[in-house]
Design a protein around this motif. Structure first.
Motif, PDB file in Angstrom:
ATOM      1  N   SER A   1     -88.696  67.981  -1.690  1.00 59.15           N
ATOM      2  CA  SER A   1     -89.905  67.164  -1.661  1.00 59.15           C
ATOM      3  C   SER A   1     -90.689  67.252  -0.357  1.00 59.15           C
ATOM      4  CB  SER A   1     -89.572  65.698  -1.955  1.00 59.15           C
ATOM      5  OG  SER A   1     -88.808  65.139  -0.908  1.00 59.15           O
ATOM      6  N   MET A   2     -90.094  67.723   0.726  1.00 57.33           N
ATOM      7  CA  MET A   2     -90.819  67.803   1.992  1.00 57.33           C
ATOM      8  C   MET A   2     -91.223  69.225   2.375  1.00 57.33           C
ATOM      9  SD  MET A   2     -91.608  64.890   3.074  1.00 57.33           S
ATOM     10  CE  MET A   2     -92.182  65.294   4.716  1.00 57.33           C
ATOM     11  N   ARG A   3     -91.082  70.180   1.426  1.00 64.95           N
ATOM     12  CA  ARG A   3     -91.582  71.528   1.708  1.00 64.95           C
ATOM     13  C   ARG A   3     -93.091  71.486   1.795  1.00 64.95           C
ATOM     14  NH1 ARG A   3     -88.340  76.139   1.164  1.00 64.95           N
ATOM     15  NH2 ARG A   3     -90.192  77.383   0.904  1.00 64.95           N
ATOM     16  N   PRO A   4     -93.742  72.244   2.575  1.00 62.26           N
ATOM     17  CA  PRO A   4     -93.255  73.337   3.401  1.00 62.26           C
ATOM     18  C   PRO A   4     -92.787  72.902   4.806  1.00 62.26           C
ATOM     19  CG  PRO A   4     -95.631  73.303   3.490  1.00 62.26           C
ATOM     20  CD  PRO A   4     -95.200  72.181   2.567  1.00 62.26           C
ATOM     21  N   LEU A   5     -92.976  71.635   5.140  1.00 61.88           N
ATOM     22  CA  LEU A   5     -92.610  71.190   6.481  1.00 61.88           C
ATOM     23  C   LEU A   5     -91.115  71.327   6.720  1.00 61.88           C
ATOM     24  CD1 LEU A   5     -93.590  69.792   9.139  1.00 61.88           C
ATOM     25  CD2 LEU A   5     -92.894  67.640   8.069  1.00 61.88           C
ATOM     26  N   ILE A   6     -90.304  70.814   5.813  1.00 60.40           N
ATOM     27  CA  ILE A   6     -88.854  70.809   5.984  1.00 60.40           C
ATOM     28  C   ILE A   6     -88.231  71.490   4.766  1.00 60.40           C
ATOM     29  CG2 ILE A   6     -86.805  69.367   6.248  1.00 60.40           C
ATOM     30  CD1 ILE A   6     -88.796  67.202   7.387  1.00 60.40           C
ATOM     31  N   ARG A   7     -87.437  72.526   5.022  1.00 58.44           N
ATOM     32  CA  ARG A   7     -86.838  73.300   3.937  1.00 58.44           C
ATOM     33  C   ARG A   7     -85.446  72.768   3.590  1.00 58.44           C
ATOM     34  NH1 ARG A   7     -87.387  79.034   6.638  1.00 58.44           N
ATOM     35  NH2 ARG A   7     -86.288  77.800   8.183  1.00 58.44           N
ATOM     36  N   LYS A   8     -85.159  72.720   2.315  1.00 51.40           N
ATOM     37  CA  LYS A   8     -83.889  72.211   1.782  1.00 51.40           C
ATOM     38  C   LYS A   8     -82.694  72.939   2.405  1.00 51.40           C
ATOM     39  CE  LYS A   8     -81.332  72.103  -2.561  1.00 51.40           C
ATOM     40  NZ  LYS A   8     -81.406  72.381  -3.983  1.00 51.40           N
ATOM     41  N   GLY A   9     -81.806  72.149   3.022  1.00 55.34           N
ATOM     42  CA  GLY A   9     -80.562  72.680   3.546  1.00 55.34           C
ATOM     43  C   GLY A   9     -80.676  73.608   4.731  1.00 55.34           C
ATOM     44  N   ARG A  10     -81.882  73.851   5.249  1.00 58.30           N
ATOM     45  CA  ARG A  10     -82.061  74.844   6.311  1.00 58.30           C
ATOM     46  C   ARG A  10     -82.630  74.280   7.603  1.00 58.30           C
ATOM     47  NH1 ARG A  10     -85.297  79.648   3.754  1.00 58.30           N
ATOM     48  NH2 ARG A  10     -84.993  80.504   5.806  1.00 58.30           N
ATOM     49  N   ASP A  11     -83.403  73.221   7.523  1.00 60.58           N
ATOM     50  CA  ASP A  11     -84.073  72.676   8.705  1.00 60.58           C
ATOM     51  C   ASP A  11     -83.507  71.295   9.009  1.00 60.58           C
ATOM     52  OD1 ASP A  11     -85.700  74.942   8.618  1.00 60.58           O
ATOM     53  OD2 ASP A  11     -87.257  73.929   7.470  1.00 60.58           O
ATOM     54  N   PRO A  12     -82.548  71.184   9.936  1.00 60.32           N
ATOM     55  CA  PRO A  12     -81.973  69.866  10.235  1.00 60.32           C
ATOM     56  C   PRO A  12     -83.032  68.922  10.823  1.00 60.32           C
ATOM     57  CG  PRO A  12     -80.943  71.596  11.578  1.00 60.32           C
ATOM     58  CD  PRO A  12     -81.961  72.251  10.717  1.00 60.32           C
ATOM     59  N   VAL A  13     -82.981  67.670  10.378  1.00 61.59           N
ATOM     60  CA  VAL A  13     -83.891  66.641  10.882  1.00 61.59           C
ATOM     61  C   VAL A  13     -83.095  65.611  11.666  1.00 61.59           C
ATOM     62  CG1 VAL A  13     -85.527  66.947   8.986  1.00 61.59           C
ATOM     63  CG2 VAL A  13     -83.736  65.221   8.787  1.00 61.59           C
ATOM     64  N   THR A  14     -83.712  65.051  12.694  1.00 66.06           N
ATOM     65  CA  THR A  14     -83.092  63.980  13.472  1.00 66.06           C
ATOM     66  C   THR A  14     -83.805  62.688  13.145  1.00 66.06           C
ATOM     67  OG1 THR A  14     -82.459  65.498  15.231  1.00 66.06           O
ATOM     68  CG2 THR A  14     -82.515  63.157  15.786  1.00 66.06           C
ATOM     69  N   ILE A  15     -83.010  61.685  12.756  1.00 61.05           N
ATOM     70  CA  ILE A  15     -83.542  60.398  12.317  1.00 61.05           C
ATOM     71  C   ILE A  15     -83.050  59.316  13.257  1.00 61.05           C
ATOM     72  CG2 ILE A  15     -83.653  58.750  10.395  1.00 61.05           C
ATOM     73  CD1 ILE A  15     -82.872  61.156   8.564  1.00 61.05           C
ATOM     74  N   VAL A  16     -83.955  58.424  13.644  1.00 66.74           N
ATOM     75  CA  VAL A  16     -83.618  57.260  14.469  1.00 66.74           C
ATOM     76  C   VAL A  16     -84.033  56.006  13.705  1.00 66.74           C
ATOM     77  CG1 VAL A  16     -83.895  58.535  16.640  1.00 66.74           C
ATOM     78  CG2 VAL A  16     -85.820  57.257  15.708  1.00 66.74           C
ATOM     79  N   PRO A  17     -83.432  54.858  14.015  1.00 67.89           N
ATOM     80  CA  PRO A  17     -83.894  53.629  13.356  1.00 67.89           C
ATOM     81  C   PRO A  17     -85.380  53.391  13.653  1.00 67.89           C
ATOM     82  CG  PRO A  17     -81.852  53.233  14.537  1.00 67.89           C
ATOM     83  CD  PRO A  17     -82.321  54.609  14.926  1.00 67.89           C
ATOM     84  N   VAL A  18     -86.072  52.785  12.689  1.00 71.63           N
ATOM     85  CA  VAL A  18     -87.496  52.488  12.875  1.00 71.63           C
ATOM     86  C   VAL A  18     -87.648  51.467  13.989  1.00 71.63           C
ATOM     87  CG1 VAL A  18     -89.554  51.508  11.808  1.00 71.63           C
ATOM     88  CG2 VAL A  18     -88.077  53.010  10.497  1.00 71.63           C
ATOM     89  N   ARG A  19     -88.452  51.809  14.960  1.00 73.09           N
ATOM     90  CA  ARG A  19     -88.759  50.893  16.065  1.00 73.09           C
ATOM     91  C   ARG A  19     -90.272  50.786  16.148  1.00 73.09           C
ATOM     92  NH1 ARG A  19     -84.405  54.007  18.291  1.00 73.09           N
ATOM     93  NH2 ARG A  19     -82.587  52.666  18.609  1.00 73.09           N
ATOM     94  N   GLY A  20     -90.776  49.603  16.155  1.00 68.32           N
ATOM     95  CA  GLY A  20     -92.224  49.425  16.229  1.00 68.32           C
ATOM     96  C   GLY A  20     -92.879  49.613  14.877  1.00 68.32           C
ATOM     97  N   GLU A  21     -94.177  49.773  14.915  1.00 71.83           N
ATOM     98  CA  GLU A  21     -94.976  49.884  13.695  1.00 71.83           C
ATOM     99  C   GLU A  21     -94.944  51.298  13.130  1.00 71.83           C
ATOM    100  OE1 GLU A  21     -96.912  47.837  11.630  1.00 71.83           O
ATOM    101  OE2 GLU A  21     -95.676  46.366  12.679  1.00 71.83           O
ATOM    102  N   MET A  22     -94.822  51.387  11.827  1.00 70.08           N
ATOM    103  CA  MET A  22     -94.979  52.662  11.153  1.00 70.08           C
ATOM    104  C   MET A  22     -96.462  52.963  11.065  1.00 70.08           C
ATOM    105  SD  MET A  22     -92.388  52.596   7.945  1.00 70.08           S
ATOM    106  CE  MET A  22     -92.718  50.892   7.526  1.00 70.08           C
ATOM    107  N   LYS A  23     -96.768  54.247  11.051  1.00 68.12           N
ATOM    108  CA  LYS A  23     -98.157  54.669  10.935  1.00 68.12           C
ATOM    109  C   LYS A  23     -98.280  55.660   9.795  1.00 68.12           C
ATOM    110  CE  LYS A  23     -99.238  53.991  15.761  1.00 68.12           C
ATOM    111  NZ  LYS A  23     -98.259  54.109  16.771  1.00 68.12           N
TER     112      LYS A  23
END
Length: 158
Positions: A31-53
């Motif tokens: 669902s996030m292609r072309p930015l992030i490819r399935k199983g190939r592009d590791p993402v780093t996630i942090v807890p939400v801090r502050g306002e989402m934009k």
């Protein structure tokens, strides 16, 4: 660097308390292609801090035990609506409390790309603005594929 594993449910419980450490995972969907490819592009996630934009890439739960990473498409008081970069239909409105983390970076071919910068957010907003064009293209492409398969059916019966 020390690597530890933590079950997603446990990380999400810590994220709700705003004490979760950053976590790096590979996504399982397209669902996030072309930015992030399935199983190939590791993402780093942090807890939400502050306002989402609008344009932020976030991790949220659907409430049925599934976790999804999509881009924030719309915001209104207490509610958020997301859309995957490769999706033609946005998620229904859901409470902001279901958003547990924000993707701050991803890696591709040894390069790290930040997603929590003003430039990355601007790219996200432009990508969302192009949604009607992308949606029309995907629908036209699907229709063309169906028509092609009717005119030229596969000979193996599949």
């Amino acid at each position: 660097m020390q690597i530890r594993t933590i079950p997603m449910e446990q990380w999400c419980a810590l994220a709700r308390e705003n004490v979760a450490p950053p976590v790096t995972i590979c996504l399982e969907g397209e669902s996030m292609r072309p930015l992030i490819r399935k199983g190939r592009d590791p993402v780093t996630i942090v807890p939400v801090r502050g306002e989402m934009k609008k344009g932020d890439v976030v991790l949220f739960t659907l409430g049925d035990g599934r976790y999804v990473v999509h881009r924030v498409w719309r915001l209104r008081e207490g509610l958020v609506r997301t859309l995957g970069d490769n999706c033609v239909n946005p998620e229904p409105w859901f409470p902001r409390t279901q958003v547990l983390g924000q993707v701050v970076r991803f890696s591709r071919n040894g390069h790290v790309f930040r997603l929590d910068t003003p430039a990355a957010r601007a790219f996200g907003r432009v990508w969302m603005a192009l949604f009607p064009i992308r949606r029309g293209y995907k629908r036209a492409r699907a229709l063309a594929g169906r028509m092609y398969r009717r005119v030229f059916p596969r000979k193996d019966g599949a």
